[in-house]
Enzyme design. Structure first.
Site, short mmCIF file in Angstrom:
data_model
loop_
_atom_site.label_atom_id
_atom_site.label_comp_id
_atom_site.label_asym_id
_atom_site.label_seq_id
_atom_site.Cartn_x
_atom_site.Cartn_y
_atom_site.Cartn_z
N ASP A 94 -38.26 9.31 -9.98
CA ASP A 94 -38.05 10.76 -9.93
C ASP A 94 -36.86 11.05 -9.06
O ASP A 94 -36.88 10.83 -7.85
CB ASP A 94 -39.30 11.46 -9.39
CG ASP A 94 -39.10 12.96 -9.27
OD1 ASP A 94 -38.41 13.52 -10.14
OD2 ASP A 94 -39.60 13.55 -8.30
N GLY A 97 -33.35 17.13 -8.04
CA GLY A 97 -32.49 17.99 -8.85
C GLY A 97 -31.61 18.90 -8.03
O GLY A 97 -30.58 19.36 -8.49
N LEU A 460 11.76 3.49 -10.03
CA LEU A 460 11.48 3.96 -11.38
C LEU A 460 12.67 3.76 -12.29
O LEU A 460 13.83 3.65 -11.84
CB LEU A 460 11.12 5.45 -11.35
CG LEU A 460 9.78 5.83 -10.70
CD1 LEU A 460 9.69 7.34 -10.53
CD2 LEU A 460 8.61 5.31 -11.53
N LYS A 465 18.95 1.73 -10.14
CA LYS A 465 18.92 0.35 -9.64
C LYS A 465 20.09 -0.48 -10.19
O LYS A 465 20.81 -1.12 -9.42
CB LYS A 465 17.59 -0.32 -10.01
CG LYS A 465 16.36 0.37 -9.46
CD LYS A 465 15.10 -0.34 -9.85
CE LYS A 465 14.89 -0.39 -11.36
NZ LYS A 465 14.77 0.96 -11.98
N SER A 533 9.71 -3.47 -11.42
CA SER A 533 8.66 -4.23 -10.70
C SER A 533 7.64 -3.27 -10.07
O SER A 533 7.59 -3.12 -8.86
CB SER A 533 9.27 -5.14 -9.64
OG SER A 533 10.23 -4.50 -8.85
#
Length: 626
Positions: A94, A97, A460, A465, A533
């Protein structure tokens, strides 16, 4: 059909969930009475209790084991009650609730085989009903019977039952749950529980008890891969017994076991079982046993034994769907204790990706998860964890988070976007011997007039880069340096032409580049790599190949800046779904925590960025007189 004796079947664990006022306790009390499962004297005690309060017979008092429950009128703990039918025994869990006690409900539901979701026929689906339904989904409970209770309050109306049933069915369908049955009951009067209701002749389905008896019990996961979390290590005389409970699979004396996270191996010398006469040669899921090994390995609580061919995932970062119950909100950067099987380890919230509204299953971005909310997060640990994806093996795919001394949330493991970091201790190739060159690195530096190393540019797509790497290479070459750029796209044309962009392919690509870059650096060349990476673990592995020569450079430009630049048109394709697993959109990027250099190409010009990086190179790689 021949009904098997009750003793032939293991008890089915049932969790009873629903809104605080929808009549769960009444349903349980009346069900125990109607199946003849009440202990002697309990009926009289309940009747006397009801009379003292000036109430008619109150079946909910059957479960009132705590004085606080009677005083407050709400269930505040999880209660286990046993009952049986001619088909099988049951254990009722039980679960409370009231929303303040949802954590008790989570702990109760976690061990259940099936669930009864109780919904008030008059009030219909409420906020707590939706929350509880979502928790059942979160915990992988899809064996669900829905009891539309208090039909007497709506005059046993068929139309109202069908309306509520449709609402419940639609909500559960959104979570991939198809209820085994939805049926009308009036728990207070015993309608539809163990006996057909005379007040609802329009309902031709089974009673609640018959619906439960028809549920197929979840078998113990013997056919899943072996998972034997170590609970403790006991020493008796010369023996070391590794004790624990087999969560899935089976093992035999003589099996070779792999212990995670150490990756040590040993054979099972014996299986020790309690209250068993004679030797035990095998054991399977659900059994608590001890084992001895043919080798004295270091093993401690939290280790997981498996067979070599099917080990758990080894990782220090994973995604998770969390149901948050903590007093304070879950926030990025906060640390909690993760408990998974016998493992306890601190984890940090690396990211909150979205919050899910349990009322309509919609999603929204957020920077925190408030109490009683559900969210998808990324968790990171400093040590390797042994886990399974919940969909592959729930036994090691389910966990709780502890904040201080309180259970603050429960969750499911997902490796979506991440990969298994398990590595064999020895190379795959055998009969090989490393060959040392006779020209030292110092001699190469002296000849070149500068030191060598690896400048590992990460960021990103669109951060700049490759542009920065090529400009720096050209500038240093003009100064007479031995320098070379390893670029992501160029490597993909040759060395990694056989790889895709799934997490495991990305991992292998970076592994190859890390090894090649280290070879270049040991040859006296300053290597500049330009790779997204995205995973810290991959970059850490590349650093580990030549730690004294490795320099991490974070080329930092935000997603909005990179997407606006989009030099190759990749972001547009990714947004259209044409490129799966695209970093920053549908796959994660884990920014460096402590890079040697951070170049903000979002705000600096190319010339300024090159100048910053050139200054770092001259300060760290130039030798005297160069």
């Amino acid at each position: 059909m021949t009904v098997p004796p009750v003793t032939d079947l293991a008890p089915m664990k049932l969790v009873i969930v629903g809104h605080v006022d929808h009549g769960k306790s009444t349903l349980i009390g009346r069900m125990l009475h109607d199946t003849g499962s009440l202990p002697d004297g309990k009926m009289e005690a309940v009747r006397a209790m009801s009379e003292r309060r000036g109430m008619p017979m109150e079946w909910a008092f059957v479960l009132d084991a705590l004085q606080a429950e009677r005083d407050q009128g709400i269930t505040i703990d999880t209660t286990q009650i046993f009952f049986k039918t001619p088909v099988r025994p049951y254990v009722i869990i039980d679960a409370p609730g009231h929303k303040e006690f949802l954590k008790n409900m989570v702990s109760g539901a976690a061990s259940a085989d099936a669930a009864i979701l109780v919904v008030d026929a008059k009030e219909g689906v409420q906020e707590q009903t939706r929350r509880h339904g979502y928790i059942l989904h979160l915990l992988g409970l899809d064996n669900v019977v829905v009891a539309v209770n208090k039909m007497d309050l709506v005059d046993h109306a068929k139309d109202r039952f069908e309306e509520v049933a449709g609402e419940v069915r639609a909500y559960l369908k959104g979570m991939g749950i198809t209820p085994a049955a939805i049926l009308p009951v009036s728990a207070r009067h015993g309608d539809g529980l163990a006996n057909k209701s005379q007040n609802m002749p329009w309902f031709t389905g089974e009673t609640l008890i018959a619906s439960l008896d028809a549920l197929a019990p979840k078998p113990l996961p013997v056919e899943l891969p072996l998972r034997f979390p170590i609970q403790d290590v006991y020493k008796f005389d010369e023996r070391r017994i590794l004790a624990g409970r087999i969560e899935s699979g089976k093992l035999n004396v003589g099996d070779t076991l792999l212990f995670s996270p150490s990756n040590a191996r040993a054979k099972v010398q014996s299986i020790e079982a309690w209250s068993v006469d004679g030797p035990v040669l095998s054991a399977s899921a659900g059994q608590s046993i001890g084992i001895t090994l043919d080798d004295q390995l270091f093993v401690e609580r939290g280790f997981v034994a498996s067979h070599e061919a099917e080990p758990p995932v080894q990782t220090n970062v994973f995604r998770a769907r969390i149901f948050w119950l903590g007093r304070a909100p879950l926030e990025v950067g906060r640390r909690y204790k993760l408990k998974l099987a016998t493992l306890e380890h601190p984890v940090e919230v690396q990211a909150i990706e979205r919050v899910i509204d349990v009322s309509d299953l919609s999603e929204r971005p957020a920077d925190r998860i408030e109490r009683n909310e559900v969210g998808e997060v990324v968790l990171r640990a400093r040590a390797m964890l042994s886990v399974d994806e919940f969909t592959a093996n729930p036994r090691l795919g389910r966990f709780v988070l502890i904040d201080g001394y309180d259970m603050a949330g429960g969750g499911l493991v997902s490796m979506d976007g991440f990969h298994d970091l398990r590595r064999a201790n020895a190379p795959t190739s055998q009969n090989i011997t490393a060959v040392e060159t006779r020209v030292t690195t110092d001699a190469r530096w002296a000849a070149n007039g500068h030191k060598s190393g690896v400048l590992w540019l990460t960021g990103l797509s669109g951060a700049g880069k490759s542009t920065l790497a090529l400009e720096l290479e050209q500038t240093l070459f003009r100064k007479g340096w031995q320098v070379y750029v390893l670029d992501g796209d160029n490597i993909r044309f040759g060395l990694s032409a056989d790889l895709g962009f799934a997490p495991e392919d990305r991992e292998e690509n970076i592994r190859r580049v890390g090894e090649v870059a280290a070879l270049f650096a040991r040859a006296g060349i300053l290597v500049i790599t330009a790779f997204i990476s995205p995973y810290r673990s991959d970059r850490d592995r590349a650093r580990a190949v030549a730690p004294d020569l490795f320099h991490e450079v974070y080329v930092n430009a935000g997603l909005e800046v990179c997407e606006e630049r989009d030099p190759k048109g990749l972001y547009k394709k990714a947004r259209k779904g044409e490129i799966p697993e695209f970093t920053g959109i549908s796959a994660p990027y884990e920014a460096p925590e402590a890079p040697e250099v951070e170049v903000d190409t979002g705000s600096l010009s190319l010339a300024q960025s090159v100048e910053q990086l050139l200054s770092y190179v001259e300060a760290n790689f130039a030798t005297k007189g160069s």
